[in-house]
Design an enzyme around this catalytic site. Structure first.
Site, PDB file in Angstrom:
ATOM      1  CE  LYS A  77      -2.747   1.631   3.495  1.00  0.00           C
ATOM      2  NZ  LYS A  77      -3.949   1.720   4.357  1.00  0.00           N
ATOM      3  N   GLY A 236      -8.126   7.195  16.311  1.00  0.00           N
ATOM      4  CA  GLY A 236      -7.364   8.303  15.736  1.00  0.00           C
ATOM      5  C   GLY A 236      -5.896   8.343  16.091  1.00  0.00           C
TER       6      GLY A 236
HETATM    7  N1  LIG Z   1      -6.271   3.184  13.213  1.00  0.00           N
HETATM    8  C1  LIG Z   1      -6.161   3.214  11.904  1.00  0.00           C
HETATM    9  O1  LIG Z   1      -5.927   2.218  11.239  1.00  0.00           O
HETATM   10  C2  LIG Z   1      -6.375   4.510  11.168  1.00  0.00           C
HETATM   11  C3  LIG Z   1      -6.615   4.479   9.790  1.00  0.00           C
HETATM   12  C4  LIG Z   1      -6.864   5.678   9.134  1.00  0.00           C
HETATM   13  C5  LIG Z   1      -6.840   6.884   9.838  1.00  0.00           C
HETATM   14  N2  LIG Z   1      -6.571   6.873  11.169  1.00  0.00           N
HETATM   15  C6  LIG Z   1      -6.528   8.118  11.936  1.00  0.00           C
HETATM   16  O2  LIG Z   1      -7.848   8.484  12.304  1.00  0.00           O
HETATM   17  C7  LIG Z   1      -7.904   9.900  12.508  1.00  0.00           C
HETATM   18  C8  LIG Z   1      -9.100  10.469  11.774  1.00  0.00           C
HETATM   19  O3  LIG Z   1      -8.914  10.262  10.371  1.00  0.00           O
HETATM   20  P1  LIG Z   1      -9.775  11.087   9.308  1.00  0.00           P
HETATM   21  O4  LIG Z   1      -9.284  10.681   7.966  1.00  0.00           O
HETATM   22  O5  LIG Z   1     -11.221  10.922   9.615  1.00  0.00           O
HETATM   23  O6  LIG Z   1      -9.274  12.555   9.659  1.00  0.00           O
HETATM   24  P2  LIG Z   1      -9.879  13.953   9.151  1.00  0.00           P
HETATM   25  O7  LIG Z   1      -8.759  14.925   9.205  1.00  0.00           O
HETATM   26  O8  LIG Z   1     -10.641  13.769   7.898  1.00  0.00           O
HETATM   27  O9  LIG Z   1     -10.938  14.310  10.299  1.00  0.00           O
HETATM   28  C9  LIG Z   1     -10.542  14.550  11.631  1.00  0.00           C
HETATM   29  C10 LIG Z   1     -11.742  14.716  12.499  1.00  0.00           C
HETATM   30  O10 LIG Z   1     -11.290  14.907  13.848  1.00  0.00           O
HETATM   31  C11 LIG Z   1     -12.031  15.948  14.437  1.00  0.00           C
HETATM   32  N3  LIG Z   1     -11.274  16.502  15.549  1.00  0.00           N
HETATM   33  C12 LIG Z   1     -10.053  17.068  15.510  1.00  0.00           C
HETATM   34  N4  LIG Z   1      -9.710  17.468  16.762  1.00  0.00           N
HETATM   35  C13 LIG Z   1     -10.738  17.111  17.578  1.00  0.00           C
HETATM   36  C14 LIG Z   1     -10.989  17.223  18.970  1.00  0.00           C
HETATM   37  N5  LIG Z   1     -10.112  17.794  19.778  1.00  0.00           N
HETATM   38  N6  LIG Z   1     -12.160  16.714  19.447  1.00  0.00           N
HETATM   39  C15 LIG Z   1     -13.041  16.117  18.645  1.00  0.00           C
HETATM   40  N7  LIG Z   1     -12.862  15.981  17.329  1.00  0.00           N
HETATM   41  C16 LIG Z   1     -11.728  16.476  16.809  1.00  0.00           C
HETATM   42  C17 LIG Z   1     -12.246  16.923  13.291  1.00  0.00           C
HETATM   43  O11 LIG Z   1     -13.307  17.788  13.576  1.00  0.00           O
HETATM   44  C18 LIG Z   1     -12.595  15.957  12.161  1.00  0.00           C
HETATM   45  O12 LIG Z   1     -13.962  15.611  12.228  1.00  0.00           O
HETATM   46  C19 LIG Z   1      -6.565  10.459  12.011  1.00  0.00           C
HETATM   47  O13 LIG Z   1      -5.725  10.689  13.111  1.00  0.00           O
HETATM   48  C20 LIG Z   1      -6.021   9.318  11.158  1.00  0.00           C
HETATM   49  O14 LIG Z   1      -4.627   9.315  11.051  1.00  0.00           O
HETATM   50  C21 LIG Z   1      -6.364   5.721  11.853  1.00  0.00           C
END
Ligand SMILES: NC(=O)c1ccc[n+]([C@@H]2O[C@H](COP(=O)([O-])OP(=O)(O)OC[C@H]3O[C@@H](n4cnc5c(N)ncnc54)[C@H](O)[C@@H]3O)[C@@H](O)[C@H]2O)c1
Length: 340
Positions: A77, A236
């Site tokens: 990937k 996250g």
């Molecule tokens: N575990 C995994 O396998 C995996 C896979 C993909 C993404 N992720 C992670 O998941 C997270 C979210 O990804 P995404 O693509 O939806 O991100 P994104 O940037 O599209 O959205 C982030 C969201 O977080 C919210 N947010 C930010 N700070 C906040 C706070 N203090 N309180 C509440 N909400 C808050 C924002 O309002 C938004 O809705 C990222 O950190 C990403 O790296 C994890």
């Protein structure tokens, strides 16, 4: 069909729209359970991610290869992070998945990895929820409304009889627009009412299941608002300075599962911050979710205990799900074949 001596290679190209048609969320959830069981059994070779800084354009390119023997899935990937892309009106996180024929080493498929990541990440929370949440869970709190949120929501709806979903994100308009869109997509299919609420605690209070999927650096809810018997997915935080889960909830939890010990213990601030503060230790982690699938560990034991699942993601999920999507697309005649 290739004949002996024919050295052309055939590759299947799959778009998001095609990938959406081939597997149900429930099937992806079962696929993620298989993937994590293979990982915990030592059946997967997942080398460390290679990161290349493309400073000239302010970008980062990340390469995640692997091989899962039981699934015969071999691939790579590629996800890049180019923040400047937003100004050009294109995604800042473009991703592609390359699958190889494990018997011959030939590339056999190229698919959209942005969608693949959303799908397998939603499904891994779905798998944990299926294995750990109370069977009678009916209220779900979703914190975060970004790119990952829709798949996170559908995965929970697919495994528990949820009647009410409460959504919170710091920008009220985003939360309201997202809730409206999700209500239109899922209300009828899953018999659920989806609304945005005004605070973290309003979302979490009374919730049987809580999923945090944000880019936050501080906890996104108050542990005292979490009711007994709740199940929590933390999605996250994947870097040491990122945190969503209040450490008190880890201290109170009866069981804490992770997707991979390697990933979560070394990368996630949800665990690293409380460990560094001397208020949590690794021996409180019950196990990897794959060990629970393999029945080597114990799941929920009482209706009152709080269960937690923390994921930082792994190429093992991408590989197993991509292989299943490829096989289903071939069976259904979907995608574009090119010869090289
Ligand atoms: N575990 C995994 O396998 C995996 C896979 C993909 C993404 N992720 C992670 O998941 C997270 C979210 O990804 P995404 O693509 O939806 O991100 P994104 O940037 O599209 O959205 C982030 C969201 O977080 C919210 N947010 C930010 N700070 C906040 C706070 N203090 N309180 C509440 N909400 C808050 C924002 O309002 C938004 O809705 C990222 O950190 C990403 O790296 C994890």
């Amino acid at each position: 069909m290739k004949l002996k001596g024919d050295e052309t290679m055939e590759m299947l190209i799959l778009t998001k729209a095609e990938m959406e048609q081939v597997m149900t969320m429930r099937e992806v959830i079962e696929g993620d359970k298989e993937a994590l069981a293979a990982y915990s059994k030592g059946d997967a070779d997942i080398p460390l991610r290679t990161n290349i800084a493309v400073n000239k354009y302010g970008g980062q390119s990340l390469y995640m290869p692997g091989y899962v023997q039981s699934a015969d899935s071999l691939g790579l990937k590629i996800v890049s992070v180019y923040p400047e892309n937003v100004k050009k009106g294109i995604t800042s996180v473009p991703g592609s998945m390359i699958l190889l024929n494990a018997q011959t080493g030939e590339v056999k498929a190229l698919m959209d990895a942005t969608f693949l990541t959303q799908l397998r990440t939603g499904a891994v929370s779905g798998a944990a929820t299926d294995l750990l949440a109370r069977k009678d869970s009916s209220v779900f709190a979703l914190i975060g409304t970004g790119g990952q949120a829709q798949a996170q929501l559908e995965a929970v709806l697919a495994v528990r009889p949820i009647k009410e979903v409460k959504i919170f994100s710091p920008t009220a308009e985003h939360a309201a627009a997202f809730a409206k869109k999700m209500q239109a997509l899922f209300a009828e299919k899953y018999g659920v009412n989806i609304t945005a609420v005004g605070s973290y605690d309003e979302a979490v209070k009374d919730a049987d299941i809580i999923t945090a999927v944000t880019t936050a650096k501080e906890p996104v809810f108050n542990a005292d608002s979490v009711k007994k018997g709740a199940h929590i997915n933390g999605v996250g935080s994947y870097m040491p300075d990122m945190q969503e889960l209040p450490e008190e909830i880890l201290q109170r939890a009866g069981k804490i599962y992770v997707d991979t010990r390697d990933g979560v213990l070394n990368e996630s601030g949800d665990i690293i911050k409380p460990v560094e503060a001397g208020r949590f230790s690794h021996d409180r982690i019950t196990g990897e979710l794959g060990e629970l699938v393999l029945q080597k560990t114990t799941g929920r034991e009482t209706a009152e205990e709080i269960t937690v699942f923390k994921t930082t993601g792994s190429a093992v999920l991408d590989l197993v799900i991509a292989e299943k999507i490829y096989a289903a697309a071939v069976a259904q005649g979907l995608g574009t074949v090119i010869s090289m």
